[in-house]
Motif scaffolding. Structure first.
Motif, PDB file in Angstrom:
ATOM      1  N   TYR B   8      73.060  15.357   3.753  1.00 22.47           N
ATOM      2  CA  TYR B   8      71.762  14.985   2.817  1.00 22.47           C
ATOM      3  C   TYR B   8      71.710  16.009   1.715  1.00 22.47           C
ATOM      4  O   TYR B   8      71.779  17.124   1.901  1.00 22.47           O
ATOM      5  CB  TYR B   8      70.515  14.809   3.541  1.00 22.47           C
ATOM      6  CG  TYR B   8      69.366  14.593   2.781  1.00 22.47           C
ATOM      7  CD1 TYR B   8      68.880  13.382   2.465  1.00 22.47           C
ATOM      8  CD2 TYR B   8      68.672  15.901   2.556  1.00 22.47           C
ATOM      9  CE1 TYR B   8      67.813  13.544   1.320  1.00 22.47           C
ATOM     10  CE2 TYR B   8      67.480  15.792   1.771  1.00 22.47           C
ATOM     11  CZ  TYR B   8      67.245  14.517   1.056  1.00 22.47           C
ATOM     12  OH  TYR B   8      65.946  14.201   0.205  1.00 22.47           O
ATOM     13  N   GLU B  51      70.408   3.453   6.178  1.00 23.58           N
ATOM     14  CA  GLU B  51      69.744   3.017   5.031  1.00 23.58           C
ATOM     15  C   GLU B  51      68.071   3.174   4.622  1.00 23.58           C
ATOM     16  O   GLU B  51      67.575   3.685   3.797  1.00 23.58           O
ATOM     17  CB  GLU B  51      69.812   1.371   5.208  1.00 23.58           C
ATOM     18  CG  GLU B  51      70.871   0.745   4.452  1.00 23.58           C
ATOM     19  CD  GLU B  51      71.391   1.610   3.006  1.00 23.58           C
ATOM     20  OE1 GLU B  51      70.403   1.172   2.242  1.00 23.58           O
ATOM     21  OE2 GLU B  51      72.333   1.900   3.007  1.00 23.58           O
ATOM     22  N   ARG B  54      67.844   6.507   3.594  1.00 23.15           N
ATOM     23  CA  ARG B  54      68.153   6.510   1.781  1.00 23.15           C
ATOM     24  C   ARG B  54      66.967   6.044   1.188  1.00 23.15           C
ATOM     25  O   ARG B  54      66.589   6.558   0.188  1.00 23.15           O
ATOM     26  CB  ARG B  54      69.333   5.210   1.694  1.00 23.15           C
ATOM     27  CG  ARG B  54      70.787   6.118   2.006  1.00 23.15           C
ATOM     28  CD  ARG B  54      71.739   5.446   1.236  1.00 23.15           C
ATOM     29  NE  ARG B  54      73.061   6.136   1.225  1.00 23.15           N
ATOM     30  CZ  ARG B  54      74.037   5.821   1.777  1.00 23.15           C
ATOM     31  NH1 ARG B  54      73.992   4.457   2.638  1.00 23.15           N
ATOM     32  NH2 ARG B  54      75.181   6.287   2.002  1.00 23.15           N
ATOM     33  N   GLU B  55      66.325   5.054   1.617  1.00 27.10           N
ATOM     34  CA  GLU B  55      65.063   4.335   1.072  1.00 27.10           C
ATOM     35  C   GLU B  55      63.756   5.427   1.048  1.00 27.10           C
ATOM     36  O   GLU B  55      63.276   5.499   0.051  1.00 27.10           O
ATOM     37  CB  GLU B  55      64.617   3.085   2.070  1.00 27.10           C
ATOM     38  CG  GLU B  55      64.064   2.234   1.281  1.00 27.10           C
ATOM     39  CD  GLU B  55      63.960   0.931   2.227  1.00 27.10           C
ATOM     40  OE1 GLU B  55      63.040   0.576   2.564  1.00 27.10           O
ATOM     41  OE2 GLU B  55      65.054   0.230   2.125  1.00 27.10           O
ATOM     42  N   ARG B  58      64.626   8.177  -1.665  1.00 28.41           N
ATOM     43  CA  ARG B  58      64.845   7.824  -3.009  1.00 28.41           C
ATOM     44  C   ARG B  58      63.847   8.381  -3.764  1.00 28.41           C
ATOM     45  O   ARG B  58      64.178   9.020  -4.747  1.00 28.41           O
ATOM     46  CB  ARG B  58      64.916   6.173  -2.988  1.00 28.41           C
ATOM     47  CG  ARG B  58      65.268   5.684  -4.187  1.00 28.41           C
ATOM     48  CD  ARG B  58      65.919   4.539  -4.167  1.00 28.41           C
ATOM     49  NE  ARG B  58      67.000   4.132  -3.473  1.00 28.41           N
ATOM     50  CZ  ARG B  58      67.182   2.964  -2.420  1.00 28.41           C
ATOM     51  NH1 ARG B  58      66.140   2.321  -2.423  1.00 28.41           N
ATOM     52  NH2 ARG B  58      68.198   3.116  -1.870  1.00 28.41           N
ATOM     53  N   GLU B  63      70.223  12.142  -1.611  1.00 27.07           N
ATOM     54  CA  GLU B  63      71.473  11.437  -1.742  1.00 27.07           C
ATOM     55  C   GLU B  63      72.093  11.513  -0.256  1.00 27.07           C
ATOM     56  O   GLU B  63      72.231  12.889   0.287  1.00 27.07           O
ATOM     57  CB  GLU B  63      72.323  12.072  -2.635  1.00 27.07           C
ATOM     58  CG  GLU B  63      73.420  11.241  -3.016  1.00 27.07           C
ATOM     59  CD  GLU B  63      74.349  12.156  -4.039  1.00 27.07           C
ATOM     60  OE1 GLU B  63      75.677  12.183  -3.729  1.00 27.07           O
ATOM     61  OE2 GLU B  63      73.859  12.547  -5.114  1.00 27.07           O
ATOM     62  N   VAL B  64      72.562  10.644   0.363  1.00 27.60           N
ATOM     63  CA  VAL B  64      73.072  10.477   1.637  1.00 27.60           C
ATOM     64  C   VAL B  64      74.417  10.222   1.637  1.00 27.60           C
ATOM     65  O   VAL B  64      74.824   8.970   1.027  1.00 27.60           O
ATOM     66  CB  VAL B  64      72.531   9.563   2.642  1.00 27.60           C
ATOM     67  CG1 VAL B  64      73.226   9.659   4.106  1.00 27.60           C
ATOM     68  CG2 VAL B  64      70.758   9.852   2.923  1.00 27.60           C
ATOM     69  N   THR B  65      75.308  11.125   1.922  1.00 28.42           N
ATOM     70  CA  THR B  65      76.961  10.677   1.943  1.00 28.42           C
ATOM     71  C   THR B  65      77.611  10.953   3.423  1.00 28.42           C
ATOM     72  O   THR B  65      77.080  11.637   3.952  1.00 28.42           O
ATOM     73  CB  THR B  65      77.699  11.640   0.839  1.00 28.42           C
ATOM     74  OG1 THR B  65      77.126  12.994   1.176  1.00 28.42           O
ATOM     75  CG2 THR B  65      77.373  11.089  -0.465  1.00 28.42           C
TER      76      THR B  65
END
Lengths: 193, 312
Positions: B8, B51, B54-55, B58, B63-65
């Motif tokens: 993150y 998800e 991520r939400e 936001r 940013e989640v990778t």
């Protein structure tokens, strides 16, 4: 390797030769030695194992004077030197201290040297020789080739004379006929050792 | 619940919302880096909740990778610490692996260089074996690689990825005994890896390491661990306050099947063994606490379900 007239890396393994050409280029470029080498032939045989570098140097005769690295501005009783290149600054200061004494030489900042009441003219100061680039050249070349040669090759034999050099390194004891091999590599460049 | 490794990245402002969320969802933050105004969290989170994270992140520009190497410790085995191998390529590769989330250690061999003279001593062998995988950085000549690999692989039990100058097919042909991964075209070089083709090679190394580690993860999943190493990390941080005083960048290093605790073995091993995890089950019941060959650290090896008959 634009500045070098002849540059070849010879090796039974073509992939290895390609890598070593790149390594030699990078090392010589990093050490600023490309401009002093005229011809260079490298032979590596990892099976023996042996590393041979033979080459011809460009003639270097010039010396570095105070005028080359500094602007000398004389002013009543003192002389201010504005340094443009720092490489030979330390040796210049050493020469000034010996010649004029430490109390007459001052360095207020990195790029300025002031001489107080020195009994010589500005022109004479500019002519003082402060460096011989060729003196350290052999040492630099040996260091560079130690970086190029595979690390395990720790038994070395170097020869630097009359503008020609040979550098031989191996992991095992160097064989007695190594001179003949060196001669053969010089012959490939159209030279004699 | 399947935990997946992610990274993150976001602003430092209100990042504790994300940290709390990950913990509430049952995930673990393995490493936290605060760099000026930015925060980077390397963590394990439930696959279904990515998800949601991520939400919620936001509005914070988070940013989640995916980071497949989070929670692994990798040994980058360099043949020596001489200018010939450092800083390129050894440091370049160690640093690149670190960016993807792994904890990489550089292991330099005392007698690594050369062909006939190359060797591996027992300390080096044991230190390499303490990692999840080892990346061997070899030279440019296939003759040398062929000659020295059997010696350098003697006693190595972890999966190995060999990088060398010759192409991949040649490496597969000459490396004996065979290893788990091969990357060709990365031998000794003396320039920084910054061009696109060089970065592609680094990506290839990462892909190979990831493939090797995924296989190891699958093997572990067949006989699951009694307790998750990431969970142990949080527990040790809560119960052993001395770990908070350690100045090392990662005082607790999570591995695939264990944990490296950077505290002196003699002083802290009994305390760790007696540490209760849940319902009277102590750490000593579900893990082997051993001295590490790296300084005087402690190595916690979590035992699989088949040995302990417990999963907590």
């Amino acid at each position: 390797m634009l500045a070098v007239e002849y540059f070849e890396v010879e090796c039974p393994e073509p992939v290895g030769a390609e890598y070593y050409k790149q390594i030699t280029n990078d090392v010589l470029l990093d050490h600023n030695l490309l401009k002093v080498i005229e011809k260079l032939h490298i032979y590596i045989d990892p099976k023996v194992p042996v590393f041979i570098a033979v080459g011809i140097l460009k003639p270097i005769t010039n010396v570095v004077r105070v005028g080359d690295i500094a602007n000398v501005n004389p002013l009543e009783g003192k002389m201010t030197l504005v340094i443009t290149e720092e490489t030979y600054l330390a040796s210049m200061l050493k020469i000034f201290w010996e010649r004029f004494g430490k109390d007459r030489v001052e360095q207020p900042d990195r790029f300025t040297v002031v001489l107080y009441n020195v009994p010589v003219a500005a022109k004479e100061i500019e002519e003082i020789v402060i460096g011989h680039p060729s003196e350290s050249l052999n040492r630099d070349l040996i260091y560079a080739f130690r970086c190029v040669a595979p690390e395990g090759f720790r038994l070395r034999s170097e020869r630097f004379e009359k503008g020609k050099f040979s550098f031989v390194a191996s992991e095992n004891t160097l064989v007695e006929n190594i001179d003949e091999l060196v001669k053969a590599k010089f012959a490939l460049m159209g030279e004699t050792p | 619940m399947t935990l997946v490794p992610v990274t993150y990245k976001g602003g430092i402002y209100q990042h504790d919302i994300v940290t709390d969320l990950i913990e509430d969802l049952g995930g673990y933050v393995v490493q936290k880096h605060v760099l000026a105004q930015e925060v980077v969290l390397q963590c394990f989170v439930p696959r279904d909740d990515i998800e949601l994270i991520r939400e919620i992140s936001r509005p914070l520009f988070g940013e989640v990778t995916d980071s497949p190497l989070v929670g692994t410790e990798i040994a980058v085995v360099s043949m020596s610490l001489e200018i010939h191998h450092l800083p390129h390529p050894s440091c370049d590769i160690a640093e690149y692996v670190r960016r993807i989330g792994a904890k990489s250690n550089m292991v330099s061999l005392a007698r690594g260089p050369g062909k006939r003279i190359a060797g591996l001593n027992d300390e080096e062998r044991d230190v390499i074996n303490e990692h999840d995988t080892a990346v061997y950085l070899m030279g440019n000549f296939e003759t040398c690689i062929e000659h020295k690999m059997p010696i350098l692989l003697r006693g190595i039990e972890v999966p190995v990825v060999v990088c060398g100058g010759p192409d991949k097919e040649t490496l597969i042909r000459i490396v004996d005994p065979p290893v788990e991964g091969y990357v060709g075209g990365v031998g000794r070089f003396m320039r920084r890896t910054k061009e696109a083709d060089q970065l592609d090679k680094l990506d290839e190394i990462i892909a190979e390491i990831t493939r090797v580690l995924e296989k190891k993860r699958e093997d572990i999943a067949k006989d699951p661990l009694s307790v998750s190493p990431a969970r142990l990390m949080n527990l040790i941080r809560e119960r052993v306050p001395a770990i908070l005083e350690v100045t090392s960048p990662t005082p607790l290093t999570v591995q695939l099947a264990g944990l490296r605790v950077k505290l002196p073995y003699d002083t802290f091993a009994p305390e760790l063994r007696a540490m209760e995890i849940e319902d009277g089950i102590t750490l000593g019941d579900v893990a082997a606490i051993e001295p590490s060959r790296m300084r005087d650290y402690i190595l916690v090896k979590v035992l699989p379900f088949s040995e302990t008959n417990t999963v907590i």
